[in-house]
Each structure stands twice: as C-alpha cells, then as structure tokens.
Design a protein around this motif. Structure first.
Motif, PDB file in Angstrom:
ATOM      1  N   ALA A  60      11.042  42.790  -6.382  1.00 45.13           N
ATOM      2  CA  ALA A  60      10.798  41.253  -6.341  1.00 45.13           C
ATOM      3  C   ALA A  60      12.295  40.829  -5.848  1.00 45.13           C
ATOM      4  O   ALA A  60      12.057  39.613  -5.122  1.00 45.13           O
ATOM      5  N   LEU A  61      13.418  41.166  -6.519  1.00 43.68           N
ATOM      6  CA  LEU A  61      14.615  40.776  -6.187  1.00 43.68           C
ATOM      7  C   LEU A  61      14.901  40.904  -4.484  1.00 43.68           C
ATOM      8  O   LEU A  61      15.231  40.121  -3.457  1.00 43.68           O
ATOM      9  N   GLN A  62      14.497  42.333  -4.056  1.00 42.96           N
ATOM     10  CA  GLN A  62      14.712  42.357  -2.858  1.00 42.96           C
ATOM     11  C   GLN A  62      13.638  41.801  -1.593  1.00 42.96           C
ATOM     12  O   GLN A  62      14.166  41.407  -0.683  1.00 42.96           O
ATOM     13  N   THR A  72       2.381  43.402  -3.932  1.00 41.67           N
ATOM     14  CA  THR A  72       1.991  44.419  -4.755  1.00 41.67           C
ATOM     15  C   THR A  72       2.277  45.747  -3.535  1.00 41.67           C
ATOM     16  O   THR A  72       2.679  46.839  -3.957  1.00 41.67           O
ATOM     17  N   ASP A  73       2.059  45.510  -2.259  1.00 43.04           N
ATOM     18  CA  ASP A  73       2.407  46.796  -1.323  1.00 43.04           C
ATOM     19  C   ASP A  73       3.817  46.878  -1.479  1.00 43.04           C
ATOM     20  O   ASP A  73       4.153  48.198  -0.925  1.00 43.04           O
ATOM     21  N   MET A  74       4.699  46.424  -1.864  1.00 35.29           N
ATOM     22  CA  MET A  74       6.155  46.581  -1.898  1.00 35.29           C
ATOM     23  C   MET A  74       6.435  47.727  -2.951  1.00 35.29           C
ATOM     24  O   MET A  74       7.543  48.474  -2.854  1.00 35.29           O
ATOM     25  N   ASN A  75       5.658  47.900  -3.875  1.00 32.91           N
ATOM     26  CA  ASN A  75       5.771  49.003  -5.018  1.00 32.91           C
ATOM     27  C   ASN A  75       4.508  49.565  -5.284  1.00 32.91           C
ATOM     28  O   ASN A  75       4.006  49.235  -6.418  1.00 32.91           O
ATOM     29  N   PRO A  76       3.928  50.274  -4.440  1.00 28.81           N
ATOM     30  CA  PRO A  76       2.468  50.732  -4.836  1.00 28.81           C
ATOM     31  C   PRO A  76       2.185  51.587  -5.987  1.00 28.81           C
ATOM     32  O   PRO A  76       0.939  51.696  -6.797  1.00 28.81           O
ATOM     33  N   VAL A  77       3.381  52.138  -6.400  1.00 26.87           N
ATOM     34  CA  VAL A  77       3.155  52.781  -7.941  1.00 26.87           C
ATOM     35  C   VAL A  77       4.323  52.562  -8.827  1.00 26.87           C
ATOM     36  O   VAL A  77       5.478  52.786  -8.531  1.00 26.87           O
ATOM     37  N   LEU A  78       3.943  52.139  -9.934  1.00 26.50           N
ATOM     38  CA  LEU A  78       4.932  51.637 -10.947  1.00 26.50           C
ATOM     39  C   LEU A  78       4.477  52.359 -12.296  1.00 26.50           C
ATOM     40  O   LEU A  78       3.135  52.233 -12.522  1.00 26.50           O
TER      41      LEU A  78
END
Length: 483
Positions: A60-62, A72-78
C-alpha cells in the motif's frame, strides 16, 4: 511495452520494501507508470483495498509512492500468522485457508497461477512493474515450489537485482555467498546488485564493490546511504514503530501483543512532534505516567488477551484508570475491553467463551465472515470527518454502544464507558485524518501539528530523490526485461 525487474534481498530486512518505494517514486517522477508487486508477503499489518480485499501494508505504501490506488493484484498471496506454526492465507485479497507451515509448503504450487495472473493483469496497467521478493533466495531449502523469490522470477521470466544490508556487517559475504549457494540457473537470473543502509563515507566501500563484481560478475547499481527519514513512513514491522518513541509531552503506551495486527493506527501519532508512542514489550509494566493506553488490533484476540493478562497488564491498566488515565481499544483491542468474547465455532482455537477485561459493558461474538471495508466516518463529539477501514471478524454489542463516539455511514459505531475514559471501535486508520487526530488529542490534553498525508508524500519525494542520487536507475531500467 511493459518491463519488469525483481528486487530480492541477500537476507531478511535488508530494506527491500523501502527501496522499492523509493524506486517507485523516483521512476514516477520521471513520468513512468509504475506498479509495485510482491507475489508473497507475510504480515499481519494489512491494508484494505478499494476492490474489497487486503494486501500487505508495504505494498500500500509502494502504491502511494507510485501515485496509484492500492489493489489486491499488488500482493496476490498474503500470509497472516495466527500461531508460531500456522497462518491465514489470503489469495487475491480474500481468505483462502488457514494452514500450518508444512501444509502451506504443499499448497504453494497451486498459488503460483493466481500470482502470475495478478502480475500480468497489473503489468497491463504500467510501464514497469517493480517486484519485491520475500526473505532471501539463499534459503535454498525453500526453493521447491517457491513463489516468493527465484521460483516466481523463473515463472515470470524476469531478471533480478540482489540487495545487501551493509548495516548488519558482512555484506560482501551476503552477496557473494548468495551466488555461491544458488543453483546455476537461479544465479544467472541476477543481473546486478546494490548495497543498502550505508553509514558514513560511501567511497570507503569502493574496493568492496570491486571485490563483489570480480567474484560475481554482476555490475553494481550503487550504494544507498542510510535514509534518516525512514521512520516517518508507515511501518510494516512493529519493531520499526518502537524507534519513533521520543520525548513528546503527550505519552501513549502501546502493549505489544503477540499477534499484533494493523498497527498503522500508530504511524500518524508517532509522527507528531508533541506525541511519544512507546511500544511496551512483554515483561515490562505499562508506564504509570502514560496519558493514553492504546490496545491495538490482534490476529488472535483470545490468545492475545491471555498474553495481556500474563504480563500483568490488566492490573496496570486498572491502575492507569484509577489515576485518571484514558484507554482506547481498536479492533481486537476493542473486543478485549468488553465483558466477554464468545467463539462458539472455534474460529480462533477451541470453541468457548472467555472473560474480557470488563472495562466496557459490551460483548463480542466471533463469526466466520470477515468484514472488510473502507469507511467514511464522523467523530461525534466535534463533527470531524475521518476515513478508515474495517478488517475483522466478530460483532460487538451492549449497553455501552449507546455511548458510541463515531458515526460510520450514518450508523453509530464503537462504544465508550459512561465517563468516556474507556473507548473502543473497529475502525482502523482513523488517526491519519488530521482534524480528528487534533480533536481527539486535544480532548486528552495533547496537541497535533502536522498534515499527515502531505508530510508522508513529501518524505516519499525525498526518498525518491535519495534513490535517484545514489543508485543507477538508468542501469536498472536497462537490466529490466519486457513481459
């Protein structure tokens, strides 16, 4: 044509997240459309996105650094740790399963497809995708089925820049050792290296750069000096919050829960020059001179409540209130303040009901549906508008909800004791709203001075300039590859 490059670390906590944010802002300032991407992250400090899911706070910061909305595509697996050996797995923003580490290793191959899907969809919106690895590719015991580092780089066919942390010492061994232990095909994906967190005269490491290049064959992108303002940016690790505690006149004590989650509520408070935010480690008492005790969110509320009591913090909290102090509980902290927490379906462990701290006359029932939403709210005592997000399971109700101190989408939200000195709510991120933060602190004798979003954006500008000055971004673009 979209290009991409992956930033991997020679170890954990080498500063990859901050570096990607800085590169994102620097390239955005050049007029490029930049998209941050991390195939797999592990963090309980999540951000809620406008498309109704959750991602790691660092992404989110990036996204903010790239001047675009988090997705959500920016981090698909959390991965959100719930115990020492298990975590909740979020896939493309939504809960997928709760798995033990051994079971997750077996599930990783089926998560590569959604990670690649998100990557390619994101690539369609950008000129360059900056991919952040997780941990280190040197952990070759985790290579089979890997989706976080070289496994993803191979699947997406993207080049890698390896980053070392000189502040820890041994950075030459970090970089050269990584090449030594990697399989030849993985080592061949690394096209360059960079050194992060240097303190002092950078020229003193010229011979070190030469040695690394001679032993690896990789070009150097440069040495990035320590960025003194890093603490001003939202932290993904609670340990980074601790370093911001200063001698502000208004003192906030925050007990560090074992499964502390979504503690971005602390960032705007710690940025205030007149406020001291102190993370209280287990084994230490809550300070007797705190103006406010803030109980943060938790990934495992019931176990963290037991942890809270085991430190004697319940006794300290009662003494704090007897001295006229104030208490705020957010999300899991709000649930702890009530009379009971009932988990009939065993969502957090064994089914059952436990006694809360009893400081609010409310009760919580855990329910399997997770509530994820961005919210607009009003601070009822002053009418200040604010925004935030909800990310929780459980519903809380009871007589003290009649003393609700927030309105969310027209409905009363949260609860307060009759004297107003104990308050709770489910709304995270509320302190990022300047007028609310000022009004809230003023009522308790504190003072707010900054415009938080403006200050954060200015720090990102300075981080971007810092990266531009010290790293060879032209080489970075040259090393990137079309996708």
């Amino acid at each position: 044509m979209t290009r991409a490059i992956m930033i991997q670390g020679a170890g954990s906590n080498v500063g990859k997240s901050m570096l990607v944010a800085g590169i994102a802002r620097a390239l955005t300032q050049r007029g490029l459309r930049v998209a941050p991407f991390k195939p797999q992250n592990m963090s309980n400090n999540a951000a809620v996105t406008a498309d109704g899911g959750e991602i790691g706070r660092a992404q989110a910061l990036q996204a903010m650094a790239a001047r675009r909305a988090p997705h959500t595509d920016m981090n698909p697996v959390l991965l959100k740790p719930e115990t020492d050996i298990g975590a909740q797995v979020i896939v493309q923003g939504q809960r997928f399963a709760t798995l033990k580490a051994r079971d997750y290793a077996k599930a990783k191959p089926q998560l590569l497809a959604p990670a690649l899907e998100s990557f390619h969809r994101l690539a369609g919106t950008a000129d360059i995708v900056l991919i952040e690895g997780a941990g280190s590719p040197a952990e070759i015991n985790l290579r089979a089925g890997d989706i976080a580092n070289m496994g993803f780089a191979e699947a997406a066919n993207v080049p890698v820049v390896l980053v070392g942390d000189i502040d820890r010492g041994g950075v030459i061994a970090q970089i050269v050792g990584t090449k030594t232990v990697l399989p030849a095909a993985d080592a061949a994906r690394i096209r360059g290296f960079a050194i992060n967190k240097f303190r002092g005269d950078v020229s003193l490491f010229d011979d070190g750069l030469t040695a690394i290049t001679e032993m690896t064959g990789w070009p150097s992108l440069g040495v990035l000096p320590w960025f003194d303002e890093a603490w001003r940016l939202p932290a993904e690790d609670v340990m980074d919050i601790r370093s911001t505690a200063r001698d502000g006149a208004f003192r906030i004590a925050v007990p560090r829960l074992a499964r502390i989650a979504n503690f971005d509520d602390l960032d705007p408070l710690s940025a205030e020059p007149g406020v001291s935010v102190e993370i209280i480690e287990p084994g230490r008492p809550l300070p007797g001179d705190a103006d406010l005790v803030l109980i943060p969110g938790s990934k495992s509320t019931i176990s963290d409540l037991a942890h809270f009591r085991a430190q004697g913090w319940d006794i300290d909290l009662a003494a704090h209130l007897r001295r006229g102090g104030h208490v705020l509980g957010i999300c899991g902290g709000y649930q702890m303040l009530g009379k009971t927490i009932d988990d009939p379906d065993g969502i957090e462990g064994a089914p059952g009901k436990v006694a809360g701290l009893g400081l609010l006359n409310v009760e919580t029932i855990m329910k399997p549906e997770k509530h994820l939403a961005l919210q607009q709210a009003t601070y009822r005592p002053t009418g200040a508008a604010l925004s935030g997000y909800e990310i929780h399971i459980g519903e809380t109700s009871g007589p003290d909800c009649t003393h609700a101190w927030l309105t969310v989408n027209g409905a009363r939200h949260g609860a307060a004791s009759p004297d107003g000195r104990v308050r709770g709510c489910y709304l995270h991120g509320l302190f990022a709203s300047d007028r609310f933060r000022a009004d809230f602190l003023a009522a308790l004798g504190g003072d707010a001075q900054i415009n938080y979003d403006t200050e954060t954006d200015a720090v990102l500008d300075r981080l971007g300039a810092h990266v531009t000055q010290h790293l060879d971004l032209d080489l970075l673009m040259e090393l990137s590859a079309p996708v």
